[in-house]
Design a protein around this motif. Sequence first.
Motif, short mmCIF file in Angstrom:
data_model
loop_
_atom_site.label_atom_id
_atom_site.label_comp_id
_atom_site.label_asym_id
_atom_site.label_seq_id
_atom_site.Cartn_x
_atom_site.Cartn_y
_atom_site.Cartn_z
N CYS A 1 0.91 -1.15 -0.18
CA CYS A 1 0.27 -0.13 0.36
C CYS A 1 0.78 1.34 -0.06
CB CYS A 1 -0.92 -0.06 1.20
SG CYS A 1 0.01 0.18 2.80
N ALA B 1 1.71 3.18 2.30
CA ALA B 1 2.35 3.26 3.71
C ALA B 1 3.90 2.78 3.63
CB ALA B 1 1.65 2.80 4.90
N HIS C 1 0.68 -6.27 2.73
CA HIS C 1 -0.28 -6.87 3.19
C HIS C 1 -0.66 -8.24 2.43
CE1 HIS C 1 -1.67 -3.52 5.50
NE2 HIS C 1 -1.59 -2.61 4.33
N CYS D 1 -2.41 -1.19 9.86
CA CYS D 1 -1.68 -0.44 8.83
C CYS D 1 -2.19 0.96 9.07
CB CYS D 1 -1.71 -0.90 7.46
SG CYS D 1 -0.40 0.08 6.49
ZN LIG Z 1 -1.17 -0.68 4.48
#
Ligand SMILES: [Zn+2]
Lengths: 433, 145
Positions: free
Chosen positions: A248, A250, A255, A310
């Motif tokens: 993602c 971040a 994930h 997250c």
């Molecule tokens: Zn994430």
Amino acid sequence: MYWNQKCETMSREEMRALQSARLMDCVKRVYENVPVYKKKFDAAGIQPGDIKSIDDITKLPFTDKYELAENYPYGFFAVPMRDIVRIQASSGTTGKQKVLGYTKHDLELWGEVMARTLTAGGATSEDIVHVSYGYGLFTGGLGAHTGAETIGATVVPVSTGNTKRQIQILHDFGCTAICCTPSYALYIAETLAKMGMGPDDISLKYGFFGAEPWTENMRQEIERSLGIRAYDIFGLTEMIGPGVAFECDAHGGLHVNEDHFIPEIIDPDTCEPLPDGTPGELVFSSVTKEGMPLLRYRTRDICTITHEPCACGRTLARMSKPAGRTDDMLIVRGVNVFPSQIEAVLLDIDETSPYYMIYVDRVGVLDTMDIEVELRDGYPFDQVRRLQELSKRIKSAVESSLGIAANIRLVPVGTIQRSEGKAKHVVDRRNLK
Amino acid sequence: MNYVNQISVFVENKTGSLAQVTELLAEAGVDLRAFSIADTSEFGILRMIVDRPEIAEEVLKTAKATVVKTPVLAVRLEDKPGAMNHVMKVLAANSISVEYAYAFVSRDREFAYVVLRVDEPGSVAEVLMENGLQVLGNEELEKLQ
Ligand SMILES: [Zn+2]
């Protein structure tokens, strides 16, 4: 952006309940339909009824690549051939290929997990997705393809080769997303520059790169030279291909689509489960697969896992980029040491080159570890004090990463032997008399 | 430019490491004016003042040695008692700290020189010259007998 908000953000309790139900169902299916598993269960004294929740997963026997080879090609299939609609296989560096059979449902599942992957990077049905992974038995091309189709994007199935033509397609077709290996992305960027073009001459916005290990530096270089955001994809043929885990915005790990691929981290030596944050071997159970579900499949990849939610909002567990293979593991003073952990430490230290060599000796009853580290070419080494500070800094970084102390020996540039193929990083002198 | 280029070689602390370096320089006809060795149990740094630092650097690099060129000051010492003390006093009075120092004598033995590694050699050279000291430049070093 989520593709499947419910599954990607459910609470830990909901996820555990879902995993429990799916695991129980899968255990029953393989016991009834895969003779190899029935034999393994019986030998271990386990009945499907013994598995009552996800916590019981540790009672199950492991599956490894040798068993796949012994039962090549179809021995692990859990449905009749008439229900298998696709075969894919891994390139396999040695021995037999790993063969995977997909049912219609499995192909939809592949589309689902790859759709999550592409959506996490921002891709939508508005995008034109250039797929330059290889098409064929290799899972890369068709995996990215099915994900892009699932989100309703426009797929351009270019496959590999002829980079100039690929660049022309990127340019002329207005492709906005690309899927390929990270090294090929860099090669495209290089070729683009050689052709006198740059990021502004193409319309790419994001790229999804996997099938080989890559570093944070490579990400920055790809993002800069192609003018895109770059995301990592993780997968393995034995599970489904690409889409087992995805990144993602971040960038805090990948994930894991754990509602379908239940991850565990184990000590590769004792096979005991390890807690979050401790590096060990990654193990997956592909509980929702129909064609060839595998239980506790040992990937041989070393990484850590966290179940903390997250920053992106997803609750799906996150795995670190694999930091090496169990085959390279050393045990020093009872602690598992992976050469790749040392490499990761050195990559963060500007004054050194990535070349290193680990020497393990036994002095009396104690193991000792010496690490030779090459200075970076051109490093102004003239002050003893600074070299000693550097050596100390490496020592404490290595110690905090490995959990045991090592002696650091700085050596001149070029001292450590370069190898063409797989680099040799360890000299274990403990067994030599 | 009132500094000279010192050539440093990073070597492993084992027998023969130094001989390899000195042999390379001898073969290339590079004249060693001064050298010093700093060593720890793991590694050594061989520091040299030579007549032609560029050639020394090239020869060593070609031989894949780990080499770095560092500007250092070569300060001439009057041949009288207290000459070194004078240099040190000037440095101390101006709060200049010295990383390391070593000395050499010109071939005709007329003068002794002290090699000083300091931060900002350019401005330190100025301070020394303002205090009546002579600081060698690279050209003078090459001509030095
Ligand atoms: Zn994430």
